[in-house]
Design an enzyme around this catalytic site. Structure first.
Site, PDB file in Angstrom:
ATOM      1  N   HIS A 110      93.615 -45.311 -46.347  1.00 56.36           N
ATOM      2  CA  HIS A 110      92.829 -45.207 -47.618  1.00 56.36           C
ATOM      3  C   HIS A 110      92.732 -46.038 -48.598  1.00 56.36           C
ATOM      4  O   HIS A 110      92.543 -45.948 -49.753  1.00 56.36           O
ATOM      5  CB  HIS A 110      93.145 -43.603 -47.813  1.00 56.36           C
ATOM      6  CG  HIS A 110      94.843 -43.674 -48.492  1.00 56.36           C
ATOM      7  ND1 HIS A 110      95.795 -43.438 -47.568  1.00 56.36           N
ATOM      8  CD2 HIS A 110      95.445 -43.896 -49.724  1.00 56.36           C
ATOM      9  CE1 HIS A 110      97.007 -43.315 -48.382  1.00 56.36           C
ATOM     10  NE2 HIS A 110      96.538 -43.600 -49.585  1.00 56.36           N
TER      11      HIS A 110
ATOM     12  N   SER B  38     101.433 -45.371 -51.483  1.00 57.38           N
ATOM     13  CA  SER B  38     100.947 -45.509 -50.179  1.00 57.38           C
ATOM     14  C   SER B  38     100.943 -46.513 -49.538  1.00 57.38           C
ATOM     15  O   SER B  38     100.354 -47.676 -50.066  1.00 57.38           O
ATOM     16  CB  SER B  38      99.505 -44.786 -50.055  1.00 57.38           C
ATOM     17  OG  SER B  38      99.528 -43.456 -50.615  1.00 57.38           O
TER      18      SER B  38
ATOM     19  N   ASP C  80      97.432 -42.856 -40.681  1.00 50.94           N
ATOM     20  CA  ASP C  80      96.712 -43.651 -41.943  1.00 50.94           C
ATOM     21  C   ASP C  80      97.207 -45.147 -42.062  1.00 50.94           C
ATOM     22  O   ASP C  80      97.929 -45.452 -42.788  1.00 50.94           O
ATOM     23  CB  ASP C  80      96.823 -42.662 -43.143  1.00 50.94           C
ATOM     24  CG  ASP C  80      96.081 -43.127 -44.125  1.00 50.94           C
ATOM     25  OD1 ASP C  80      95.325 -44.238 -44.160  1.00 50.94           O
ATOM     26  OD2 ASP C  80      96.210 -42.472 -45.201  1.00 50.94           O
TER      27      ASP C  80
END
EC number: 3.4.21.-
Length: 568
Positions: free
Chosen positions: A374, A483, A410
């Site tokens: 992402h 992240s 992810d």
């Protein structure tokens, strides 16, 4: 808390106190209180937070925002200001004697909670010295702290930084919130009325770490009194442990958990043992209405420099007071670079920019970076990778692989156009041990403005499918922007995983930074090694074809016919 903390704990508890401010002759008007640090017992000198003095300023809190103002004299506050300082037993005042003099829970607030004095409560209650009257010598601030604060927080209206000692949704008037914001970075130097001579030890109580002597990731011990003067029998000098998460000059951040009322409390180093590093400026920080789990600090050394300068100007005849302020710890090296990350493995964290989106990443080979899908979602997309150590560099790269949105993992992999020279490549872990100390390094909170932040915790859970780890949980504070950042073992420095997300309650909208999830490096390492050696993406493509049990884990679902109800 461990053998290394023994000396620091003793110093912190000897130096901790609580300060109360009230109006003379107006007991019904209530009082204001905060934590403080005893700098000297004879004469009694205490440094505490300046926020409790804003109701007493003759010209209002606007006096704290005047350009070039580093201190205000004590008479800036109204004549009806009354101050009291309270602390626990000193070395010359044994706990046993104080316990005999002050049976049970001695403060009225504790009694009002139904905690009646008696043998059980006497054993648990903390013996206290009676509150002593004090005089406000001056209000002081660190100009560099205010400058860095304005740079990092002042123009960030979109993200809505919030520093009052309450949740963003709590009822706080605009005037009160503005007063608290203006008082950030302001502290007060008090002189305490002398007590019994037998209890006083002349000279400084603490030594002070020079600015820059404590690096990111270094362990810290915070000592303050939650809720200020409320029930000090229970809350006085409560300890909290964390690390130095980030630094911008004298503006410091720690992940040690502090509560309202601990403003002005001392933050001490484990090495050198018990050196005063900073004072708590704001115990709760909110960003975009989310608690970030970090505490804002102001370094102690520059504050005491201002105090010496101000005392010389305001009280020329009181040079002895300035002399008795704690000196810097001469055994601590000066001038260490403020951007030094401390642990060498932390230098592997990088910032990844992909268009308007940015996040964190980790260098796994000289020209290879791993981040989250992402953050860099499109294969063949160009991204800019920033490294802060050993020097600030930015290198272009290309996304060579990103998992599909249907994949539970992810992950994206970036190939750089040049090598990141001087950045150490972390050692991938082969095993995971629940309960071991861990650290997350990422660019959450500030992005590139202040370099990566370090937060600490433990590996709270290792989730396995068919005996293989597929998810790691930690108690480190993780924020938006972290992240893709690395999860390290604090002991060995081995790379444990890649941070994927923290936790959000979709019903309430609350975010829990201390419950987060990482992808184990053991899931990625064989495929990364294959690509690094041969350029073959086959192993990475397998991440798009995981088994259903792995997908269930990452959907945070259980294959139960009925979801169990909470018993809380």
């Amino acid at each position: 808390m461990g053998r290394q903390w023994g000396p620091s704990m003793r110093v912190a508890e000897q130096a901790g106190c609580v300060v109360s401010a009230s109006r003379a002759g107006q007991p019904d008007a209530g009082s204001w209180s905060c934590s403080g640090v005893i700098l000297s017992r004879n004469p009694g000198l205490v440094l505490c937070h300046g926020g409790i003095f804003t109701p007493f300023l003759r010209t209002g809190s606007a006096a704290l925002t005047q350009t070039g103002t580093a201190f205000l004299p004590g008479d800036s506050c109204s004549d009806d200001l009354r101050l009291h300082v309270q602390w626990g037993p000193t070395a010359a005042s044994p706990a046993g004697r104080a316990d005999q003099e002050l049976p049970g829970l001695c403060t009225p607030q504790c009694a009002s909670l139904g905690l009646e004095p008696g043998a059980p409560s006497r054993a648990r209650a903390r013996p206290l010295q009676p509150p002593r009257p004090a005089q406000l010598l001056l209000l002081l601030s660190c100009p560099a702290f205010r400058s860095h604060f304005a740079r990092l927080f002042g123009a960030d209206a979109v993200d809505q930084w919030h520093f009052v000692s309450s949740a963003p949704d709590d009822a706080v008037s605009e005037e009160e919130e503005e007063d608290q914001l203006r008082a950030l970075g302001w502290f007060a130097l008090l002189r305490v009325q002398r007590g019994a001579a037998a209890e006083e030890r002349r000279g400084p109580v603490v030594t002070v770490a020079p600015l820059g002597a404590v690096v990111k990731g270094a362990p810290l011990l915070a000592c303050g009194s939650p809720f200020g003067a409320f029930c000090p029998d229970i809350f006085l000098n409560t300890l909290s442990r964390g690390v130095l998460s980030n630094a911008a000059g004298p503006l410091l951040l720690t992940d040690a958990r502090c509560l309202p009322g601990t403003e002005g409390g001392g933050v001490f180093a484990a090495r050198p043992a018990g050196a005063l590093v900073a004072l708590v400026a704001a115990p709760l920080c909110w960003k975009a209405r989310e608690w970030v789990g970090l505490t804002l600090l102001c370094a102690a050394a520059p504050l005491l420099q201002v105090a010496r300068w101000a005392l010389a100007r305001l009280h020329p005849g009181s040079a002895s007071l300035s002399v008795l302020l704690p000196p810097p710890d001469v055994s601590t090296p000066r001038g260490l670079p403020l951007r030094d990350l401390g642990p060498p493995w932390a230098a592997a964290a990088v910032l990844v920019e992909c268009g308007t989106v940015w996040g964190s990443g980790v260098v796994v080979a000289p020209r290879l970076v791993v981040t989250c899908r992402h953050v860099a979602p499109r294969e063949a997309a160009r991204v800019l990778v920033h490294s802060a150590t050993p020097k600030n560099v930015a290198i272009w790269g290309q996304v060579v692989f990103a998992t599909q949105e249907t994949s539970p993992y992810d992950i994206a992999v970036v190939s750089l156009e040049e090598e990141l020279n001087g950045v150490p490549t972390p050692v991938p872990a082969g095993h995971f041990h629940e309960g071991e100390p861990v650290s997350v390094v990422g660019f959450g909170v500030f992005g590139q403005a202040c370099g990566p932040s370090v937060t600490s915790g433990i590996l709270s859970a290792v989730v396995r499918v068919d005996g293989s780890p597929v998810m790691l949980q930690t108690t480190c504070a993780v924020h938006g922007g972290s992240s893709g950042g690395p999860l390290f073992s604090s002991g060995s420095g081995d790379l444990l995983g890649i941070v994927a997300s923290n936790t959000r309650d979709n019903n309430t909208g609350a975010t829990y930074p201390h419950l987060n999830f990482s992808i184990p490096i053991t899931v990625l390492q064989p495929a990364l090694k294959q690509y690094s050696q041969t350029g073959d993406l086959g192993g990475l493509r397998e991440l798009d074809h995981t088994t259903e049990p792995v997908r269930v884990v990452w959907r945070l679902q259980r294959p139960l016919s009925e979801v169990p109800r909470s018993k809380l």
